[in-house]
Design a protein around this motif. Structure first.
Motif, short mmCIF file in Angstrom:
data_model
loop_
_atom_site.label_atom_id
_atom_site.label_comp_id
_atom_site.label_asym_id
_atom_site.label_seq_id
_atom_site.Cartn_x
_atom_site.Cartn_y
_atom_site.Cartn_z
N PRO A 91 0.80 -1.11 0.16
CA PRO A 91 0.12 -0.14 0.06
C PRO A 91 0.86 1.19 -0.06
N ARG B 113 -2.23 6.81 1.57
CA ARG B 113 -3.54 6.72 0.94
C ARG B 113 -4.44 5.71 1.51
N VAL B 114 -3.98 5.30 2.74
CA VAL B 114 -4.62 4.05 3.32
C VAL B 114 -5.81 4.78 4.23
N HIS B 115 -7.03 3.86 4.20
CA HIS B 115 -8.41 4.44 5.03
C HIS B 115 -8.83 3.27 5.78
N GLY C 275 -6.86 0.81 0.52
CA GLY C 275 -6.06 1.99 -0.15
C GLY C 275 -5.55 1.49 -1.73
N GLU D 43 -6.81 -0.77 -6.40
CA GLU D 43 -7.59 -0.63 -5.09
C GLU D 43 -7.29 -1.76 -4.69
#
Length: 59
Positions: A16, A20-22, A30, A38
């Motif tokens: 990842p 930008r990891v959620h 991410g 994705e």
């Protein structure tokens, strides 16, 4: 993009982009830092292509 990183992507073992990891109600998601796909987290250092789009919320 490194050649080794791209080879891992072809084997569905992504890395990842940590910026930008959620966190979602279903887990972590991410985008891959090598191919931009994705990805979702299945376990410790285990990121694979996919999404939580069709998942149901935990009850």
């Amino acid at each position: 993009m490194s050649l080794l990183g791209r080879a891992k992507c072809l084997a569905n073992h992504h890395e990842p982009d940590r910026h930008r990891v959620h966190q979602t109600p279903f887990g972590m998601s991410g985008h891959c830092r090598h191919c931009g796909a994705e990805i979702v987290r299945y376990g410790f250092h285990d990121w694979r292509r996919g999404s939580f789009e069709n998942a149901e919320a935990p009850q």
